[in-house]
Design a protein around this motif. Structure first.
Motif, mmCIF file in Angstrom:
data_model
loop_
_atom_site.group_PDB
_atom_site.id
_atom_site.type_symbol
_atom_site.label_atom_id
_atom_site.label_comp_id
_atom_site.label_asym_id
_atom_site.label_seq_id
_atom_site.Cartn_x
_atom_site.Cartn_y
_atom_site.Cartn_z
ATOM 1 N N VAL A 53 0.878 -1.165 0.000
ATOM 2 C CA VAL A 53 0.000 0.000 0.000
ATOM 3 C C VAL A 53 0.917 1.216 0.000
ATOM 4 C CG1 VAL A 53 -1.713 1.318 1.289
ATOM 5 C CG2 VAL A 53 -1.871 -1.188 1.207
ATOM 6 N N LEU A 54 0.879 2.017 -1.051
ATOM 7 C CA LEU A 54 1.778 3.157 -1.183
ATOM 8 C C LEU A 54 0.988 4.424 -1.479
ATOM 9 C CD1 LEU A 54 4.567 1.549 -3.429
ATOM 10 C CD2 LEU A 54 4.513 1.724 -0.930
ATOM 11 N N VAL A 55 1.363 5.500 -0.816
ATOM 12 C CA VAL A 55 0.803 6.818 -1.092
ATOM 13 C C VAL A 55 1.914 7.664 -1.702
ATOM 14 C CG1 VAL A 55 -0.260 8.884 -0.126
ATOM 15 C CG2 VAL A 55 -0.834 6.633 0.819
ATOM 16 N N GLU A 56 1.650 8.204 -2.891
ATOM 17 C CA GLU A 56 2.651 8.989 -3.613
ATOM 18 C C GLU A 56 2.207 10.437 -3.754
ATOM 19 O OE1 GLU A 56 4.494 6.932 -7.155
ATOM 20 O OE2 GLU A 56 2.764 5.634 -6.808
ATOM 21 N N GLU A 57 3.197 11.312 -3.783
ATOM 22 C CA GLU A 57 2.952 12.727 -4.031
ATOM 23 C C GLU A 57 4.093 13.258 -4.892
ATOM 24 O OE1 GLU A 57 1.232 16.189 -1.332
ATOM 25 O OE2 GLU A 57 3.264 15.618 -0.730
ATOM 26 N N SER A 58 3.741 13.806 -6.031
ATOM 27 C CA SER A 58 4.743 14.336 -6.972
ATOM 28 C C SER A 58 5.806 13.296 -7.308
ATOM 29 C CB SER A 58 5.403 15.601 -6.396
ATOM 30 O OG SER A 58 4.432 16.581 -6.105
ATOM 31 N N GLY A 59 5.363 12.054 -7.464
ATOM 32 C CA GLY A 59 6.269 10.994 -7.863
ATOM 33 C C GLY A 59 7.089 10.385 -6.753
ATOM 34 N N GLU A 60 6.958 10.871 -5.523
ATOM 35 C CA GLU A 60 7.723 10.335 -4.396
ATOM 36 C C GLU A 60 6.766 9.659 -3.415
ATOM 37 O OE1 GLU A 60 11.280 9.403 -2.497
ATOM 38 O OE2 GLU A 60 10.922 10.309 -4.458
ATOM 39 N N VAL A 61 7.173 8.518 -2.882
ATOM 40 C CA VAL A 61 6.356 7.807 -1.901
ATOM 41 C C VAL A 61 6.439 8.539 -0.564
ATOM 42 C CG1 VAL A 61 6.042 5.642 -0.657
ATOM 43 C CG2 VAL A 61 6.689 5.603 -3.072
ATOM 44 N N VAL A 62 5.280 8.879 0.009
ATOM 45 C CA VAL A 62 5.243 9.625 1.269
ATOM 46 C C VAL A 62 4.637 8.813 2.411
ATOM 47 C CG1 VAL A 62 5.219 11.882 0.162
ATOM 48 C CG2 VAL A 62 3.045 10.709 0.623
ATOM 49 N N GLY A 63 4.162 7.627 2.116
ATOM 50 C CA GLY A 63 3.605 6.776 3.159
ATOM 51 C C GLY A 63 3.278 5.414 2.585
ATOM 52 N N GLY A 64 3.099 4.438 3.486
ATOM 53 C CA GLY A 64 2.722 3.126 2.983
ATOM 54 C C GLY A 64 3.012 2.013 3.962
ATOM 55 N N ALA A 65 2.902 0.792 3.453
ATOM 56 C CA ALA A 65 3.145 -0.398 4.255
ATOM 57 C C ALA A 65 3.502 -1.554 3.332
ATOM 58 C CB ALA A 65 1.918 -0.769 5.093
ATOM 59 N N GLN A 66 4.439 -2.353 3.769
ATOM 60 C CA GLN A 66 4.739 -3.627 3.119
ATOM 61 C C GLN A 66 3.997 -4.711 3.889
ATOM 62 O OE1 GLN A 66 8.725 -5.136 1.426
ATOM 63 N NE2 GLN A 66 8.771 -5.887 3.538
ATOM 64 N N VAL A 67 3.133 -5.433 3.195
ATOM 65 C CA VAL A 67 2.302 -6.464 3.801
ATOM 66 C C VAL A 67 2.836 -7.822 3.355
ATOM 67 C CG1 VAL A 67 -0.048 -7.322 4.130
ATOM 68 C CG2 VAL A 67 0.333 -4.893 3.603
ATOM 69 N N LEU A 68 3.178 -8.663 4.295
ATOM 70 C CA LEU A 68 3.657 -10.006 3.992
ATOM 71 C C LEU A 68 2.485 -10.970 4.096
ATOM 72 C CD1 LEU A 68 6.991 -9.830 5.992
ATOM 73 C CD2 LEU A 68 6.682 -9.585 3.526
ATOM 74 N N VAL A 69 2.208 -11.696 3.019
ATOM 75 C CA VAL A 69 1.029 -12.551 2.967
ATOM 76 C C VAL A 69 1.445 -13.994 2.701
ATOM 77 C CG1 VAL A 69 -0.484 -10.684 2.225
ATOM 78 C CG2 VAL A 69 0.669 -12.086 0.511
ATOM 79 N N ALA A 92 4.091 17.088 4.674
ATOM 80 C CA ALA A 92 2.929 17.936 4.927
ATOM 81 C C ALA A 92 1.662 17.083 4.895
ATOM 82 C CB ALA A 92 2.851 19.044 3.880
ATOM 83 N N GLY A 93 0.737 17.369 5.797
ATOM 84 C CA GLY A 93 -0.508 16.603 5.819
ATOM 85 C C GLY A 93 -0.310 15.177 6.277
ATOM 86 N N ARG A 94 0.498 14.989 7.316
ATOM 87 C CA ARG A 94 0.800 13.639 7.793
ATOM 88 C C ARG A 94 -0.471 12.865 8.150
ATOM 89 N NH1 ARG A 94 5.024 10.649 10.318
ATOM 90 N NH2 ARG A 94 4.165 9.175 11.833
ATOM 91 N N ALA A 95 -1.423 13.514 8.800
ATOM 92 C CA ALA A 95 -2.651 12.818 9.204
ATOM 93 C C ALA A 95 -3.410 12.300 7.989
ATOM 94 C CB ALA A 95 -3.537 13.755 10.022
ATOM 95 N N GLU A 96 -3.443 13.092 6.916
ATOM 96 C CA GLU A 96 -4.146 12.663 5.717
ATOM 97 C C GLU A 96 -3.442 11.487 5.049
ATOM 98 O OE1 GLU A 96 -3.400 15.751 6.453
ATOM 99 O OE2 GLU A 96 -5.376 16.704 6.723
ATOM 100 N N VAL A 97 -2.113 11.497 5.084
ATOM 101 C CA VAL A 97 -1.357 10.373 4.519
ATOM 102 C C VAL A 97 -1.628 9.107 5.336
ATOM 103 C CG1 VAL A 97 0.937 9.464 4.022
ATOM 104 C CG2 VAL A 97 0.425 11.862 3.551
ATOM 105 N N ALA A 98 -1.602 9.236 6.664
ATOM 106 C CA ALA A 98 -1.876 8.081 7.520
ATOM 107 C C ALA A 98 -3.271 7.530 7.258
ATOM 108 C CB ALA A 98 -1.718 8.466 8.991
ATOM 109 N N ASP A 99 -4.256 8.415 7.091
ATOM 110 C CA ASP A 99 -5.619 7.964 6.790
ATOM 111 C C ASP A 99 -5.678 7.228 5.459
ATOM 112 O OD1 ASP A 99 -6.674 8.973 9.132
ATOM 113 O OD2 ASP A 99 -7.306 10.876 8.242
#
Length: 383
Positions: A53-69, A92-99
């Motif tokens: 699960v990756l959140v990107e902004e302007s081409g750079e990853v700003v949040g996410g998680a690696q899930v092992l299944v 910027a907007g850390r809470a929104e990225v976490a959500d």
């Protein structure tokens, strides 16, 4: 989600995105190698594959998680997130990225897994809150140690020594006179580690990793400086070895094997290995030396109003406090079981002694990478 941010949920995100994700992991001060893509390759030896699960902004990853299944017999596909999700420091907007990451993990759980378990990182209370808001609930699963002990390595050597117990302070001055030396290890020492782990496993009752697994771990992590090893010897004979991983500002003890002979125990060689690793970590620029986790039985003492004393902790955890560290607690583990029917069956199983043993067996199998027999349900794996 704020305009201009892109949420990606799925399998292999491609080389460029994976590199961006690894940069984010390394930038987080308390991150663990378990969120690096290299760790997914290590865990593939135990039957896992990674989803992201990756959140990107302007081409750079700003949040996410690696899930092992991984698919377990009679259960289906389960997933776990050790020491995640992560949000880039200072974004910027850390809470929104976490959500956004939390919603992405919820969607991944609904689409792909029967159960998804998450252990947020030490400084991840905000991401834990976002997960709870997205529908995750408290979990009793142990996908990663919730509590540990870490030593502040910003102190100089003499201050670090004064932080040790009196007995360990004395040992630091006599090991050399007693023939105890510690050297840095490499890949040629891995058979030694496998043998020492087997001896330690027999003594303490956990399931050790084999040589093949250790070799993959070394290959994937050592090249980029995420792994270090130290070997303790008595008169040139190796009797103890520790494997450590480094990420962000944390050098973490991962595996410790010890010759069970009287000589190794009498000369406290394992403490010499830890002490040398602490000094090395300080010189390498790490902020913290982490002892790799406390047993679940020790968590209530860490939750108490007063700092725990060694006698308040369980088993070998008492030993870890003698190095002058401070116990800490990660946010509570969380879980999402999308199917009401599966969730109900899971809750009923947890409420019975037979079901609890079966779940403990599956849980340990998920962490250790082997399907354990029910009779081994009480055996622990090193964290």
């Amino acid at each position: 989600m704020e305009e201009g941010r892109l949420l990606t949920v799925g399998g292999d995100p491609g080389g460029t995105r994976l590199e961006a994700w690894d940069r984010l992991v390394r930038s987080c001060p308390t991150a663990d190698v378990a969120q690096l893509s290299a760790w997914a390759r290590v865990r593939s030896q135990a039957g896992y594959r990674a989803r992201y699960v990756l959140v990107e902004e302007s081409g750079e990853v700003v949040g996410g998680a690696q899930v092992l299944v991984r698919r377990l017999p009679l259960v289906g596909e389960i997933g776990y997130v050790p020491y995640g999700p992560l949000v880039a420091p200072g974004v910027a907007g850390r809470a929104e990225v976490a959500d956004a990451v939390a919603r992405g993990l919820r969607d991944l759980a609904v689409r792909h897994t029967r159960m998804l378990f998450v252990q947020p990182p030490e400084d991840g209370e905000d991401v834990a809150g976002a997960l709870r808001h997205a529908g995750f609930r408290p979990s009793a699963a142990e996908v990663a140690p919730r509590a540990s002990v870490h030593v502040d390595l910003t102190a100089d050597e003499e201050r670090l020594r004064r932080g040790l117990s009196r007995r360990l302070q004395q040992w630091t001055r006599v090991w050399g006179k007693r023939g105890v030396t510690v050297r840095q290890g490499d890949s040629t020492d891995l058979p030694l580690l496998a043998d020492l782990l087997a001896q330690t496993a027999e003594h303490q009752g956990f399931t050790p990793f084999g040589l093949d697994y250790l070799q993959v771990m070394h290959r994937e992590l050592a090249a980029d400086g995420h792994l270090a090893a130290f070997v303790g010897e008595v008169d040139g004979r190796p009797v103890a070895m520790c494997l450590l991983t480094g990420c962000g500002s944390v050098l973490r003890s991962r595996l410790m094997g010890l010759d069970r002979s009287d000589q190794a125990s009498r000369l406290n060689v394992s403490a010499a290995v830890f002490w040398t690793a602490m000094l090395w970590g300080r010189s390498a620029g790490y902020r913290w030396f982490d002892f790799g986790g406390l047993l679940p039985e020790s968590v209530p003492a860490v939750l108490g109003p007063q700092p725990p004393r060694p006698d308040d902790l369980a088993g070998m955890d008492r030993y870890k406090l003698r190095f002058g560290g401070s116990p800490y607690l990660c946010p509570e583990p969380l879980e999402l079981i999308p199917s009401p029917l599966v969730r109900r069956a899971y809750d009923l199983a947890r409420g019975s002694s037979a079901g609890s043993r079966l779940l403990a067996t599956a849980q340990r199998a998920a962490r250790a990478g082997a399907v354990l027999r029910p009779g081994l349900a009480r055996r622990r794996r090193q964290p």
